[in-house]
Motif scaffolding. Structure first.
Motif, mmCIF file in Angstrom:
data_model
loop_
_atom_site.group_PDB
_atom_site.id
_atom_site.type_symbol
_atom_site.label_atom_id
_atom_site.label_comp_id
_atom_site.label_asym_id
_atom_site.label_seq_id
_atom_site.Cartn_x
_atom_site.Cartn_y
_atom_site.Cartn_z
ATOM 1 N N LEU A 28 0.801 -1.229 0.000
ATOM 2 C CA LEU A 28 0.000 0.000 0.000
ATOM 3 C C LEU A 28 0.831 1.275 0.000
ATOM 4 C CD1 LEU A 28 -3.024 0.318 0.010
ATOM 5 C CD2 LEU A 28 -2.986 0.342 2.488
ATOM 6 N N PHE A 29 1.892 1.306 0.821
ATOM 7 C CA PHE A 29 2.653 2.538 0.974
ATOM 8 C C PHE A 29 3.497 2.857 -0.257
ATOM 9 C CE2 PHE A 29 0.783 2.888 4.843
ATOM 10 C CZ PHE A 29 1.191 2.002 5.818
ATOM 11 N N ARG A 30 3.569 1.905 -1.207
ATOM 12 C CA ARG A 30 4.263 2.169 -2.472
ATOM 13 C C ARG A 30 3.251 2.493 -3.577
ATOM 14 N NH1 ARG A 30 6.659 -2.678 -0.813
ATOM 15 N NH2 ARG A 30 5.524 -3.826 -2.419
ATOM 16 N N SER A 31 1.988 2.570 -3.218
ATOM 17 C CA SER A 31 0.934 2.713 -4.218
ATOM 18 C C SER A 31 0.525 4.172 -4.394
ATOM 19 C CB SER A 31 -0.278 1.868 -3.786
ATOM 20 O OG SER A 31 -1.472 2.354 -4.340
ATOM 21 N N ARG A 32 0.577 4.623 -5.636
ATOM 22 C CA ARG A 32 0.183 6.002 -5.934
ATOM 23 C C ARG A 32 -1.296 6.207 -5.602
ATOM 24 N NH1 ARG A 32 -0.007 9.116 -11.250
ATOM 25 N NH2 ARG A 32 -0.228 7.102 -12.251
ATOM 26 N N ALA A 33 -2.094 5.198 -5.931
ATOM 27 C CA ALA A 33 -3.537 5.304 -5.672
ATOM 28 C C ALA A 33 -3.806 5.500 -4.189
ATOM 29 C CB ALA A 33 -4.260 4.060 -6.188
ATOM 30 N N TYR A 34 -3.047 4.790 -3.355
ATOM 31 C CA TYR A 34 -3.225 4.923 -1.908
ATOM 32 C C TYR A 34 -2.932 6.348 -1.451
ATOM 33 C CZ TYR A 34 -1.988 4.783 3.031
ATOM 34 O OH TYR A 34 -1.883 5.070 4.369
ATOM 35 N N TRP A 35 -1.815 6.906 -1.870
ATOM 36 C CA TRP A 35 -1.433 8.239 -1.379
ATOM 37 C C TRP A 35 -2.361 9.327 -1.908
ATOM 38 C CZ3 TRP A 35 1.064 8.551 2.862
ATOM 39 C CH2 TRP A 35 1.994 7.553 3.197
ATOM 40 N N ILE A 36 -2.810 9.153 -3.153
ATOM 41 C CA ILE A 36 -3.805 10.099 -3.675
ATOM 42 C C ILE A 36 -5.096 9.985 -2.855
ATOM 43 C CG2 ILE A 36 -5.261 10.680 -5.661
ATOM 44 C CD1 ILE A 36 -2.922 9.693 -7.456
ATOM 45 N N SER A 37 -5.508 8.745 -2.559
ATOM 46 C CA SER A 37 -6.707 8.532 -1.736
ATOM 47 C C SER A 37 -6.555 9.179 -0.363
ATOM 48 C CB SER A 37 -6.975 7.044 -1.523
ATOM 49 O OG SER A 37 -7.051 6.362 -2.728
ATOM 50 N N MET A 38 -5.388 9.032 0.236
ATOM 51 C CA MET A 38 -5.157 9.628 1.550
ATOM 52 C C MET A 38 -5.265 11.141 1.478
ATOM 53 S SD MET A 38 -4.749 7.543 4.081
ATOM 54 C CE MET A 38 -6.068 6.619 3.368
ATOM 55 N N GLY A 39 -4.829 11.715 0.374
ATOM 56 C CA GLY A 39 -4.986 13.153 0.196
ATOM 57 C C GLY A 39 -6.451 13.547 0.151
ATOM 58 N N ILE A 40 -7.241 12.746 -0.554
ATOM 59 C CA ILE A 40 -8.684 13.016 -0.639
ATOM 60 C C ILE A 40 -9.338 12.802 0.719
ATOM 61 C CG2 ILE A 40 -10.848 12.277 -1.715
ATOM 62 C CD1 ILE A 40 -9.131 11.483 -4.190
ATOM 63 N N VAL A 41 -8.941 11.729 1.405
ATOM 64 C CA VAL A 41 -9.456 11.455 2.754
ATOM 65 C C VAL A 41 -9.170 12.645 3.666
ATOM 66 C CG1 VAL A 41 -9.000 10.101 4.857
ATOM 67 C CG2 VAL A 41 -9.440 8.937 2.697
ATOM 68 N N PHE A 42 -7.956 13.181 3.577
ATOM 69 C CA PHE A 42 -7.589 14.323 4.405
ATOM 70 C C PHE A 42 -8.511 15.513 4.141
ATOM 71 C CE2 PHE A 42 -4.959 17.021 6.901
ATOM 72 C CZ PHE A 42 -4.907 18.244 6.244
ATOM 73 N N CYS A 43 -8.755 15.792 2.871
ATOM 74 C CA CYS A 43 -9.628 16.918 2.523
ATOM 75 C C CYS A 43 -11.038 16.722 3.089
ATOM 76 C CB CYS A 43 -9.705 17.099 1.009
ATOM 77 S SG CYS A 43 -8.149 17.607 0.282
ATOM 78 N N PHE A 44 -11.572 15.519 2.952
ATOM 79 C CA PHE A 44 -12.897 15.245 3.479
ATOM 80 C C PHE A 44 -12.902 15.256 5.003
ATOM 81 C CE2 PHE A 44 -16.190 14.482 0.430
ATOM 82 C CZ PHE A 44 -15.507 14.373 -0.764
#
Lengths: 107, 113
Positions: free
Chosen positions: B41-57
Motif C-alpha cells: 500500500l505505501f508504495r501505491s500512488r492510488a493509496y497516497w492520492i486517496s489519503m490526500g482526498i481522505v484528508f480533505c474530506f
C-alpha cells in the motif's frame, strides 16, 4: 432534528461515496461479504479503542447532537455507524482513484 | 446539556492520553500493513492520492464534528496536545483518521480472495 446531526453527517458521507461505484464500476457496497470481512476486524479494533477513550473520559459526545441511543459501554450508535461509513468511504475513494488511474482489477 | 464543559474548553499542554492512543493507532496500522497484510500500500500512488482526498474530506467532516461553537464530539483538554488546525480539529484526529482508513484499505485489499 439536531439530535440527528451526527447521523446526518455520516449520511452525507454515504451520499458522496456510494455513487462512486456506479460511476467507476468497482464493487464495494455491492461486495458485502468482502466488505464485512474487511471491516469486521477494523470495527472491532476501533470500537474497543473508542470504549476505552469514552470510559477514560478522553472524549465524549454532545447530547444535543446525538440520538442518545447507546450500546453497552456508553458508546453512541453514531460511533458504530462512523466506524462503518468512514472506512467504507475511504475504500470507495481508493477504488475510485484506482479506476481513474486505469489500474486493472489486480493491479 | 454539555458535560464537563469547562473541562473541554481549556487548553491542552504537551499531549495526553488521546495523543498516545492516536499514535498507537498509527503504529498499529503501519505494522499491520508492513508485517501482516503486506499489500504494498505505501508504495501505491492510488493509496497516497486517496489519503490526500481522505484528508480533505476529514477537514470538512471533522471540522463540523469538533467545532467548538457547537461541538458534536468533545475532548478532555488534559488529554490532547491542544493543537487544533484547521478550525477546531485536534491534530490527533488526523493520526486516528490515517490509522482507521489505512487499516480499512489494507484489509480490503487483503480480503480480495
Amino acid at each position: 432534528m439536531d439530535k440527528l446531526q451526527y447521523l446526518g453527517l455520516l449520511g452525507g458521507c454515504l451520499v458522496c461515496t456510494v455513487p462512486l461505484e456506479f460511476v467507476y464500476g468497482f464493487r464495494v457496497w455491492r461486495s458485502p461479504a468482502r466488505l464485512v470481512r474487511a471491516l469486521g476486524p477494523v470495527i472491532c479494533f476501533f470500537v474497543l479503542w473508542d470504549l476505552f477513550g469514552i470510559h477514560r473520559r478522553n472524549w465524549w459526545f454532545n447530547d444535543a447532537y446525538v440520538t442518545g441511543i447507546e450500546l453497552p459501554g456508553s458508546i453512541p450508535i453514531e460511533e458504530i455507524a462512523f466506524f462503518i461509513v468512514i472506512p467504507a468511504a475511504a475504500i470507495s475513494g481508493y477504488e475510485a482513484v484506482r479506476a481513474s488511474l486505469g489500474k486493472s482489477r489486480d493491479g | 446539556m454539555l458535560r464537563s464543559e469547562s473541562h473541554a474548553m481549556g487548553e491542552g499542554g504537551g499531549g495526553g492520553e488521546y495523543s498516545v492512543l492516536a499514535l498507537l493507532a498509527v503504529v498499529f496500522a503501519v505494522t499491520f500493513e508492513l508485517r501482516f497484510a503486506r499489500t504494498g500500500l505505501f508504495r501505491s500512488r492510488a493509496y497516497w492520492i486517496s489519503m490526500g482526498i481522505v484528508f480533505c474530506f476529514q477537514v470538512l467532516v471533522d471540522g463540523w464534528l469538533t467545532k467548538l461553537s457547537a461541538p458534536i464530539v468533545l475532548y478532555a483538554s488534559d488529554e490532547i496536545s491542544g493543537l487544533r488546525f484547521p478550525w477546531d480539529i485536534p491534530v490527533e484526529d488526523y493520526l486516528f483518521g490515517f490509522a482507521l482508513t489505512t487499516l480499512a484499505i489494507a484489509n480490503w485489499i487483503r480480503c480480495s480472495k
